[in-house]
Motif scaffolding. Structure first.
Motif, PDB file in Angstrom:
ATOM      1  N   GLU A 149       0.822  -1.198   0.000  1.00 27.17           N
ATOM      2  CA  GLU A 149       0.000   0.000   0.000  1.00 27.17           C
ATOM      3  C   GLU A 149       0.865   1.262   0.000  1.00 27.17           C
ATOM      4  O   GLU A 149       0.489   2.270  -0.596  1.00 27.17           O
ATOM      5  CB  GLU A 149      -0.966  -0.006   1.188  1.00 27.17           C
ATOM      6  CG  GLU A 149      -2.011  -1.107   1.097  1.00 27.17           C
ATOM      7  CD  GLU A 149      -3.322  -0.740   1.771  1.00 27.17           C
ATOM      8  OE1 GLU A 149      -3.372   0.326   2.420  1.00 27.17           O
ATOM      9  OE2 GLU A 149      -4.279  -1.524   1.644  1.00 27.17           O
ATOM     10  N   LYS A 150       2.004   1.178   0.666  1.00 26.96           N
ATOM     11  CA  LYS A 150       2.902   2.330   0.654  1.00 26.96           C
ATOM     12  C   LYS A 150       3.386   2.608  -0.767  1.00 26.96           C
ATOM     13  O   LYS A 150       3.449   3.770  -1.203  1.00 26.96           O
ATOM     14  CB  LYS A 150       4.092   2.080   1.574  1.00 26.96           C
ATOM     15  CG  LYS A 150       5.045   3.260   1.660  1.00 26.96           C
ATOM     16  CD  LYS A 150       6.202   2.968   2.597  1.00 26.96           C
ATOM     17  CE  LYS A 150       7.166   4.149   2.635  1.00 26.96           C
ATOM     18  NZ  LYS A 150       8.327   3.885   3.528  1.00 26.96           N
ATOM     19  N   ARG A 153       0.485   4.183  -2.725  1.00 22.92           N
ATOM     20  CA  ARG A 153       0.289   5.591  -2.345  1.00 22.92           C
ATOM     21  C   ARG A 153       1.367   6.472  -2.978  1.00 22.92           C
ATOM     22  O   ARG A 153       1.079   7.559  -3.482  1.00 22.92           O
ATOM     23  CB  ARG A 153       0.300   5.741  -0.823  1.00 22.92           C
ATOM     24  CG  ARG A 153      -1.004   5.290  -0.159  1.00 22.92           C
ATOM     25  CD  ARG A 153      -1.068   5.777   1.277  1.00 22.92           C
ATOM     26  NE  ARG A 153      -0.122   5.079   2.124  1.00 22.92           N
ATOM     27  CZ  ARG A 153      -0.393   3.960   2.797  1.00 22.92           C
ATOM     28  NH1 ARG A 153      -1.589   3.411   2.709  1.00 22.92           N
ATOM     29  NH2 ARG A 153       0.527   3.384   3.552  1.00 22.92           N
ATOM     30  N   GLN A 189     -14.270   9.311  -1.159  1.00 25.22           N
ATOM     31  CA  GLN A 189     -14.151   9.964   0.145  1.00 25.22           C
ATOM     32  C   GLN A 189     -15.439   9.827   0.925  1.00 25.22           C
ATOM     33  O   GLN A 189     -16.537   9.963   0.374  1.00 25.22           O
ATOM     34  CB  GLN A 189     -13.813  11.453  -0.015  1.00 25.22           C
ATOM     35  CG  GLN A 189     -12.363  11.733  -0.312  1.00 25.22           C
ATOM     36  CD  GLN A 189     -12.046  13.208  -0.318  1.00 25.22           C
ATOM     37  OE1 GLN A 189     -12.938  14.052  -0.333  1.00 25.22           O
ATOM     38  NE2 GLN A 189     -10.762  13.538  -0.315  1.00 25.22           N
ATOM     39  N   GLN A 206     -11.705   2.724  12.504  1.00 25.47           N
ATOM     40  CA  GLN A 206     -10.920   1.742  11.769  1.00 25.47           C
ATOM     41  C   GLN A 206     -11.809   0.669  11.151  1.00 25.47           C
ATOM     42  O   GLN A 206     -11.594   0.251  10.007  1.00 25.47           O
ATOM     43  CB  GLN A 206      -9.873   1.100  12.699  1.00 25.47           C
ATOM     44  CG  GLN A 206      -8.834   2.072  13.227  1.00 25.47           C
ATOM     45  CD  GLN A 206      -8.020   2.705  12.117  1.00 25.47           C
ATOM     46  OE1 GLN A 206      -7.727   2.084  11.113  1.00 25.47           O
ATOM     47  NE2 GLN A 206      -7.667   3.974  12.303  1.00 25.47           N
ATOM     48  N   SER A 209     -13.554   2.053   8.092  1.00 28.11           N
ATOM     49  CA  SER A 209     -12.607   2.156   6.986  1.00 28.11           C
ATOM     50  C   SER A 209     -12.364   0.795   6.342  1.00 28.11           C
ATOM     51  O   SER A 209     -12.379   0.660   5.114  1.00 28.11           O
ATOM     52  CB  SER A 209     -11.292   2.756   7.494  1.00 28.11           C
ATOM     53  OG  SER A 209     -10.355   2.875   6.445  1.00 28.11           O
ATOM     54  N   CYS A 230      -6.384   1.978   0.631  1.00 24.46           N
ATOM     55  CA  CYS A 230      -6.708   3.130   1.473  1.00 24.46           C
ATOM     56  C   CYS A 230      -5.597   4.169   1.381  1.00 24.46           C
ATOM     57  O   CYS A 230      -4.426   3.840   1.575  1.00 24.46           O
ATOM     58  CB  CYS A 230      -6.881   2.720   2.936  1.00 24.46           C
ATOM     59  SG  CYS A 230      -8.304   1.671   3.243  1.00 24.46           S
ATOM     60  N   SER A 231      -5.984   5.391   1.109  1.00 18.74           N
ATOM     61  CA  SER A 231      -5.036   6.486   1.194  1.00 18.74           C
ATOM     62  C   SER A 231      -4.950   6.991   2.632  1.00 18.74           C
ATOM     63  O   SER A 231      -3.886   7.298   3.141  1.00 18.74           O
ATOM     64  CB  SER A 231      -5.465   7.625   0.260  1.00 18.74           C
ATOM     65  OG  SER A 231      -4.637   8.740   0.397  1.00 18.74           O
ATOM     66  N   ASP A 232      -6.119   7.087   3.281  1.00 19.04           N
ATOM     67  CA  ASP A 232      -6.213   7.324   4.727  1.00 19.04           C
ATOM     68  C   ASP A 232      -7.552   6.753   5.162  1.00 19.04           C
ATOM     69  O   ASP A 232      -8.269   6.170   4.349  1.00 19.04           O
ATOM     70  CB  ASP A 232      -6.075   8.814   5.080  1.00 19.04           C
ATOM     71  CG  ASP A 232      -7.103   9.691   4.379  1.00 19.04           C
ATOM     72  OD1 ASP A 232      -8.308   9.399   4.486  1.00 19.04           O
ATOM     73  OD2 ASP A 232      -6.701  10.653   3.716  1.00 19.04           O
ATOM     74  N   GLU A 233      -7.922   6.914   6.424  1.00 15.60           N
ATOM     75  CA  GLU A 233      -9.120   6.226   6.920  1.00 15.60           C
ATOM     76  C   GLU A 233     -10.410   6.765   6.307  1.00 15.60           C
ATOM     77  O   GLU A 233     -11.464   6.128   6.414  1.00 15.60           O
ATOM     78  CB  GLU A 233      -9.207   6.327   8.444  1.00 15.60           C
ATOM     79  CG  GLU A 233      -9.352   7.743   8.973  1.00 15.60           C
ATOM     80  CD  GLU A 233      -9.248   7.814  10.475  1.00 15.60           C
ATOM     81  OE1 GLU A 233      -9.845   8.720  11.056  1.00 15.60           O
ATOM     82  OE2 GLU A 233      -8.572   6.945  11.082  1.00 15.60           O
ATOM     83  N   ASN A 234     -10.351   7.918   5.631  1.00 13.84           N
ATOM     84  CA  ASN A 234     -11.540   8.486   4.999  1.00 13.84           C
ATOM     85  C   ASN A 234     -11.472   8.491   3.476  1.00 13.84           C
ATOM     86  O   ASN A 234     -12.429   8.871   2.814  1.00 13.84           O
ATOM     87  CB  ASN A 234     -11.761   9.934   5.471  1.00 13.84           C
ATOM     88  CG  ASN A 234     -12.133  10.008   6.931  1.00 13.84           C
ATOM     89  OD1 ASN A 234     -12.953   9.248   7.406  1.00 13.84           O
ATOM     90  ND2 ASN A 234     -11.494  10.913   7.656  1.00 13.84           N
ATOM     91  N   THR A 235     -10.339   8.074   2.917  1.00  9.08           N
ATOM     92  CA  THR A 235     -10.131   8.178   1.469  1.00  9.08           C
ATOM     93  C   THR A 235      -9.645   6.847   0.914  1.00  9.08           C
ATOM     94  O   THR A 235      -8.740   6.219   1.468  1.00  9.08           O
ATOM     95  CB  THR A 235      -9.106   9.279   1.146  1.00  9.08           C
ATOM     96  OG1 THR A 235      -9.504  10.496   1.789  1.00  9.08           O
ATOM     97  CG2 THR A 235      -9.019   9.515  -0.347  1.00  9.08           C
TER      98      THR A 235
END
Length: 544
Positions: A149-150, A153, A189, A206, A209, A230-235
């Motif tokens: 995932e890193k 991203r 989002q 979490q 997400s 996942c880019s972050d917990e909301n995206t």
């Protein structure tokens, strides 16, 4: 096996539907057939099917009414409607009752089977989601593919520039990418979460997400359309592959993702779709497009799908936009301030509606301008209370808190709702607080007029006697009595003149002076305008 009831008042249609399709192939068991709406409803309530396939036109109760009653009862049955008539009102009602589909007779088997396939997948997905939420609690404790995932991203952020290096990493992480294929990046989002279902605890954040990520992954797997992470917990980022574009499925998949997240998790989601690219090193360009498209959610609202191809901008959204020239901010400030101080909720809200209607009617207003305007409205509301020596911090919070909330809201509709609620709180506060006070002030004004109408009395003099500004005393007097102070002074003088004409022998000149008019001709003009006749005629009409 999923259970299904088939309802149609025509025996041949009902029998054909029950037997011509190999329902077992879809994991469906037809448990009953119904001949009218009442029987259909009763069977659904007792047998609790997973799917109801029903004709609309049936005796006793039609299919739409059955669907509506099942919805009211909270039945989880998925309803598929059949109709022999192509009627827009039927289709609209079908949407209102959350029907899964609307099929016209004569029924096309391929259309029916495709719809049933979708419904079955939806049921399985919804059932799996709840089970997997529990399983995710355990998965949270396990190590996930952080390195993969890193890399993804970093890839969509444009950190990797060399195509050969990217291909080597893609191979290492076993990602289904090939250089030269077409790709599209979509960004999802979270708009808003049902706080009754998902509280603000970190564990629930979490879990939500992970649950959304799982829905997106399953949907992409169903169509073999690409990958997500996942880019972050909301995206959440989707990279659509060439197959999804060959069958033009991207928008449809996005719609299904939003629908499933809405229904299964009671959470709204918006998706921005970027442009096509044919190099992995260009994925960041498609990603930037998707993020730019998403900013237009400010105007389209929650649960939006925004394709960059439909938007005449692929750069900073705030570079597009202007200011509505027809919006008179000075007039808005004065009127809104007055209505708030008077506690007039309806008119204050109408001012707010006019402001937002003006903005929405003007294409591409800069988001920063809308936010600044909302801050200005907050200052007006706050300033109005300060002028009355009142503190509304308990109702609205501090200015800093309020401004931070304004800039944190993602759509213009959230901003409007927030300001509406604030205006309602503040106007109701002033209305209840000052209703008795205003009554006392109005009575005092009336008393002053009654005692001093023969003199040179005016609004400024009255305002000085009650220690208020002429503008404010005029506003509350008009609101309470329906007349301006000047109109009330004239009314009082005319009533006094009427009595003097009827009950005294004083000359018109003398009566004019007694009721506060130096010029008898002007007095006569006002009297005639008020009563329709000249003072002398009035006296003659009422002489004994």
């Amino acid at each position: 096996m999923l259970k299904m009831i088939i309802a149609d008042d025509e025996y041949l249609v009902r029998d054909s539907l029950m037997n011509i399709i190999p329902w077992n192939n879809y994991g469906i068991e037809v448990i009953a057939g119904a001949v009218n709406g009442q029987e259909t409803y009763d069977m659904c309530m007792s047998l609790k099917p997973d799917i109801l396939l029903t004709d609309i036109r049936m005796p006793i109760m039609d299919g739409l009414e059955v669907a509506m009653k099942l919805k009211e009862e909270g039945s989880p049955a998925k309803v598929l409607l059949i109709s022999g008539i192509q009627d827009f009102s039927y289709a609209k009602t079908a949407l209102d009752v959350d029907a899964e589909g609307y099929i016209l007779k004569p029924i096309k088997l391929d259309e029916l089977e495709a719809t049933i396939h979708k419904i079955v997948n939806r049921i399985k997905l919804e059932r799996n989601t709840q089970t997997k939420i529990h399983e995710l609690r355990e998965q949270l404790r396990e190590n996930s593919s952080f390195a993969r995932e890193k890399f993804l991203r970093n890839l969509i952020k444009g950190i990797f520039k060399d195509e050969e290096e990217i291909i080597n990493k893609v191979s290492y992480f076993d990602l289904p990418f090939k250089s030269g294929n077409l790709y599209i990046v979509a960004t999802c989002q979270i708009d808003r979460t049902n706080t009754d279902t998902w509280d603000s605890s970190e564990e629930n954040k979490q879990l939500l997400s992970f649950a959304i990520s799982n829905i997106i992954t399953e949907m992409l797997d169903n169509y073999k359309a690409g990958i997500s992470f996942c880019s972050d917990e909301n995206t959440f980022i989707i990279i659509f592959n060439q197959m999804s574009q060959n069958i033009n499925k991207c928008p449809e998949i996005c719609e299904e993702i939003i629908s499933c997240v809405n229904k299964s998790l009671e959470t709204s989601l918006s998706i921005g779709i970027g442009r096509y690219v044919n190099k992995l090193a260009q994925l960041n360009l498609s990603y930037k497009d998707s993020m730019s498209a998403l900013q237009f959610k400010f105007y389209t609202g929650q649960n939006s799908i925004l394709d960059i191809d439909d938007i005449n901008c692929i750069t900073d959204v705030e570079q597009v936009g202007g200011i509505p020239e027809s919006l008179d901010t000075h007039s808005v400030e004065n009127e809104l301030s007055n209505y708030i101080k008077l506690g007039n909720k309806e008119l204050a809200l109408q001012i707010l509606d006019d402001v937002f209607d003006n903005i929405l009617g003007f294409n591409n207003v800069a988001i920063s301008y809308v936010q600044s305007l909302c801050v200005e409205l907050i200052f007006i509301i706050s300033g109005s209370s300060s002028q009355l020596d009142d503190n509304i911090t308990d109702l609205a919070g501090s200015r800093t808190e309020t401004i931070n909330r304004i800039y944190s809201m993602s759509t213009i509709y959230e901003l409007k709702e927030y300001l509406q609620n604030l205006i309602i709180k503040v106007t109701e506060h002033f209305s209840s607080k000052y209703i008795q006070k205003n009554t006392n002030i109005i009575n005092k004004v009336k008393d002053i007029i009654q005692r001093h109408y023969p003199e040179d009395i005016n609004v400024s003099r009255i305002a000085g006697e009650v220690y208020m500004s002429p503008n404010y005393i005029g506003l509350i007097f008009k609101q309470e009595t329906g007349k301006s102070i000047t109109e009330y002074i004239t009314q009082t003088r005319m009533e006094a003149a009427k009595e003097l004409l009827k009950n005294s022998s004083s000359k018109i000149l003398e009566i004019a002076e007694l009721v506060g008019y130096d010029n008898p001709q002007y007095f006569s003009t006002i009297f005639k305008k008020y009563y329709g006749v000249h003072p002398n005629q009035f006296r003659t009409m009422h002489s004994g």
